[in-house]
Design a protein around this motif. Structure first.
Motif, PDB file in Angstrom:
ATOM      1  N   ILE A   1       9.151   5.618 -26.078  1.00 11.50           N
ATOM      2  CA  ILE A   1       8.748   6.243 -24.809  1.00 11.50           C
ATOM      3  C   ILE A   1       9.636   5.781 -23.659  1.00 11.50           C
ATOM      4  CG2 ILE A   1       6.893   6.441 -23.105  1.00 11.50           C
ATOM      5  CD1 ILE A   1       4.910   6.388 -25.465  1.00 11.50           C
ATOM      6  N   ALA A   2       9.871   4.498 -23.542  1.00  8.04           N
ATOM      7  CA  ALA A   2      10.690   3.978 -22.437  1.00  8.04           C
ATOM      8  C   ALA A   2      12.114   4.544 -22.450  1.00  8.04           C
ATOM      9  CB  ALA A   2      10.702   2.453 -22.451  1.00  8.04           C
ATOM     10  N   PRO A   3      12.813   4.564 -23.602  1.00  3.80           N
ATOM     11  CA  PRO A   3      14.149   5.161 -23.593  1.00  3.80           C
ATOM     12  C   PRO A   3      14.146   6.650 -23.231  1.00  3.80           C
ATOM     13  CG  PRO A   3      13.851   3.857 -25.583  1.00  3.80           C
ATOM     14  CD  PRO A   3      12.536   3.910 -24.891  1.00  3.80           C
ATOM     15  N   VAL A   4      13.112   7.366 -23.638  1.00  3.61           N
ATOM     16  CA  VAL A   4      13.029   8.791 -23.311  1.00  3.61           C
ATOM     17  C   VAL A   4      12.900   8.968 -21.801  1.00  3.61           C
ATOM     18  CG1 VAL A   4      11.613  10.871 -23.498  1.00  3.61           C
ATOM     19  CG2 VAL A   4      12.081   9.508 -25.537  1.00  3.61           C
ATOM     20  N   VAL A   5      11.937   8.294 -21.212  1.00  3.91           N
ATOM     21  CA  VAL A   5      11.681   8.445 -19.778  1.00  3.91           C
ATOM     22  C   VAL A   5      12.869   7.937 -18.958  1.00  3.91           C
ATOM     23  CG1 VAL A   5      10.196   7.725 -17.867  1.00  3.91           C
ATOM     24  CG2 VAL A   5       9.177   8.384 -20.052  1.00  3.91           C
ATOM     25  N   ALA A   6      13.346   6.746 -19.281  1.00  6.34           N
ATOM     26  CA  ALA A   6      14.482   6.183 -18.540  1.00  6.34           C
ATOM     27  C   ALA A   6      15.726   7.057 -18.689  1.00  6.34           C
ATOM     28  CB  ALA A   6      14.772   4.766 -19.029  1.00  6.34           C
ATOM     29  N   GLY A   7      15.940   7.577 -19.882  1.00  6.99           N
ATOM     30  CA  GLY A   7      17.110   8.420 -20.116  1.00  6.99           C
ATOM     31  C   GLY A   7      17.077   9.706 -19.318  1.00  6.99           C
ATOM     32  N   TYR A   8      15.929  10.374 -19.320  1.00  9.53           N
ATOM     33  CA  TYR A   8      15.849  11.624 -18.552  1.00  9.53           C
ATOM     34  C   TYR A   8      15.952  11.380 -17.054  1.00  9.53           C
ATOM     35  CZ  TYR A   8      14.789  14.445 -22.656  1.00  9.53           C
ATOM     36  OH  TYR A   8      14.864  15.095 -23.859  1.00  9.53           O
ATOM     37  N   VAL A   9      15.331  10.307 -16.562  1.00 16.42           N
ATOM     38  CA  VAL A   9      15.437   9.988 -15.134  1.00 16.42           C
ATOM     39  C   VAL A   9      16.890   9.693 -14.767  1.00 16.42           C
ATOM     40  CG1 VAL A   9      14.822   8.286 -13.352  1.00 16.42           C
ATOM     41  CG2 VAL A   9      13.049   9.222 -14.844  1.00 16.42           C
ATOM     42  N   ALA A  10      17.558   8.878 -15.571  1.00 22.58           N
ATOM     43  CA  ALA A  10      18.955   8.543 -15.300  1.00 22.58           C
ATOM     44  C   ALA A  10      19.852   9.776 -15.400  1.00 22.58           C
ATOM     45  CB  ALA A  10      19.431   7.469 -16.275  1.00 22.58           C
ATOM     46  N   SER A  11      19.592  10.617 -16.370  1.00 18.41           N
ATOM     47  CA  SER A  11      20.405  11.814 -16.536  1.00 18.41           C
ATOM     48  C   SER A  11      20.270  12.767 -15.347  1.00 18.41           C
ATOM     49  CB  SER A  11      20.030  12.536 -17.836  1.00 18.41           C
ATOM     50  OG  SER A  11      20.842  13.672 -18.002  1.00 18.41           O
ATOM     51  N   PHE A  12      19.034  12.980 -14.910  1.00 19.56           N
ATOM     52  CA  PHE A  12      18.840  13.849 -13.751  1.00 19.56           C
ATOM     53  C   PHE A  12      19.438  13.243 -12.490  1.00 19.56           C
ATOM     54  CE2 PHE A  12      15.739  16.152 -16.331  1.00 19.56           C
ATOM     55  CZ  PHE A  12      16.022  17.455 -15.945  1.00 19.56           C
ATOM     56  N   TYR A  13      19.365  11.925 -12.362  1.00 23.29           N
ATOM     57  CA  TYR A  13      19.974  11.259 -11.212  1.00 23.29           C
ATOM     58  C   TYR A  13      21.486  11.488 -11.213  1.00 23.29           C
ATOM     59  CZ  TYR A  13      21.758   7.595  -8.186  1.00 23.29           C
ATOM     60  OH  TYR A  13      22.444   6.913  -7.207  1.00 23.29           O
ATOM     61  N   LEU A  14      22.114  11.318 -12.373  1.00 22.16           N
ATOM     62  CA  LEU A  14      23.559  11.537 -12.461  1.00 22.16           C
ATOM     63  C   LEU A  14      23.929  13.000 -12.245  1.00 22.16           C
ATOM     64  CD1 LEU A  14      24.326   9.103 -15.395  1.00 22.16           C
ATOM     65  CD2 LEU A  14      25.091   8.865 -13.025  1.00 22.16           C
ATOM     66  N   LEU A  15      23.099  13.909 -12.721  1.00 21.04           N
ATOM     67  CA  LEU A  15      23.335  15.330 -12.459  1.00 21.04           C
ATOM     68  C   LEU A  15      23.242  15.603 -10.964  1.00 21.04           C
ATOM     69  CD1 LEU A  15      23.890  18.152 -13.604  1.00 21.04           C
ATOM     70  CD2 LEU A  15      21.414  18.423 -13.890  1.00 21.04           C
ATOM     71  N   TRP A  16      22.257  14.986 -10.302  1.00 21.08           N
ATOM     72  CA  TRP A  16      22.098  15.124  -8.853  1.00 21.08           C
ATOM     73  C   TRP A  16      23.343  14.579  -8.132  1.00 21.08           C
ATOM     74  CZ3 TRP A  16      21.169  10.784  -5.509  1.00 21.08           C
ATOM     75  CH2 TRP A  16      20.902  11.141  -4.196  1.00 21.08           C
ATOM     76  N   LEU A  17      23.847  13.431  -8.590  1.00 25.13           N
ATOM     77  CA  LEU A  17      25.068  12.873  -7.994  1.00 25.13           C
ATOM     78  C   LEU A  17      26.254  13.818  -8.186  1.00 25.13           C
ATOM     79  CD1 LEU A  17      25.060   9.065  -8.925  1.00 25.13           C
ATOM     80  CD2 LEU A  17      24.708  10.099  -6.677  1.00 25.13           C
ATOM     81  N   THR A  18      26.344  14.416  -9.357  1.00 23.14           N
ATOM     82  CA  THR A  18      27.427  15.366  -9.632  1.00 23.14           C
ATOM     83  C   THR A  18      27.385  16.524  -8.647  1.00 23.14           C
ATOM     84  OG1 THR A  18      27.374  14.788 -11.976  1.00 23.14           O
ATOM     85  CG2 THR A  18      28.425  16.877 -11.398  1.00 23.14           C
ATOM     86  N   LEU A  19      26.201  17.042  -8.410  1.00 22.36           N
ATOM     87  CA  LEU A  19      26.057  18.132  -7.447  1.00 22.36           C
ATOM     88  C   LEU A  19      26.408  17.652  -6.044  1.00 22.36           C
ATOM     89  CD1 LEU A  19      22.738  19.701  -8.777  1.00 22.36           C
ATOM     90  CD2 LEU A  19      25.082  20.509  -9.164  1.00 22.36           C
ATOM     91  N   GLY A  20      26.012  16.429  -5.719  1.00 19.52           N
ATOM     92  CA  GLY A  20      26.323  15.858  -4.409  1.00 19.52           C
ATOM     93  C   GLY A  20      27.814  15.653  -4.203  1.00 19.52           C
ATOM     94  N   LEU A  21      28.544  15.460  -5.285  1.00 19.42           N
ATOM     95  CA  LEU A  21      29.994  15.299  -5.193  1.00 19.42           C
ATOM     96  C   LEU A  21      30.723  16.635  -5.043  1.00 19.42           C
ATOM     97  CD1 LEU A  21      30.473  12.499  -7.872  1.00 19.42           C
ATOM     98  CD2 LEU A  21      30.785  12.285  -5.393  1.00 19.42           C
ATOM     99  N   GLY A  22      29.980  17.731  -5.092  1.00 18.42           N
ATOM    100  CA  GLY A  22      30.569  19.026  -4.803  1.00 18.42           C
ATOM    101  C   GLY A  22      30.708  19.999  -5.948  1.00 18.42           C
ATOM    102  N   MET A  23      30.274  19.626  -7.136  1.00 14.70           N
ATOM    103  CA  MET A  23      30.384  20.578  -8.242  1.00 14.70           C
ATOM    104  C   MET A  23      29.315  21.659  -8.069  1.00 14.70           C
ATOM    105  SD  MET A  23      30.322  19.977 -12.377  1.00 14.70           S
ATOM    106  CE  MET A  23      31.846  19.054 -12.381  1.00 14.70           C
TER     107      MET A  23
END
Length: 107
Positions: A31-53
């Motif tokens: 459970i912890a790897p699933v939740v942490a992984g999805y949160v981290a992935s969405f955060y990085l996707l958000w950063l990618t969008l913030g960088l202009g993609m």
């Protein structure tokens, strides 16, 4: 920007494979790897969008790579099927995302 997106993809794939390994959350250790992984992935996707993609490109690449990687890795980790029709579908998804990316670069 692409490094951030690549990290988001890898982490999302790991989280999805952990979700499969959790057996419907019956195996609590996953459970912890699933939740942490999805949160981290969405955060990085958000950063990618913030960088202009553009969102269409970022989300398209993220999902297409995720689908392809999960299907191939699950074949080996969990002995799930990967037929030639599924491989064709993955190729079509990747081709569609490349088309969107190339059209986005042209503008």
């Amino acid at each position: 920007m692409y490094g951030t997106l690549a990290a988001a993809i890898v982490i999302e794939v790991v989280a999805t494979l952990a979700l499969r390994a959790s057996d419907g959350f019956r195996r609590k250790v996953w459970i912890a790897p699933v939740v942490a992984g999805y949160v981290a992935s969405f955060y990085l996707l958000w950063l990618t969008l913030g960088l202009g993609m553009p969102v269409g490109i970022a989300y398209g690449v993220w999902t297409a790579c995720g689908v392809a990687l999960v299907a191939v890795i699950a074949r080996f980790l969990f002995a799930e099927p990967l037929t030639w029709v599924m491989a064709l579908g993955i190729a079509l998804i990747v081709g569609g995302v490349l088309t969107i990316e190339l059209a986005g670069v042209a503008h």
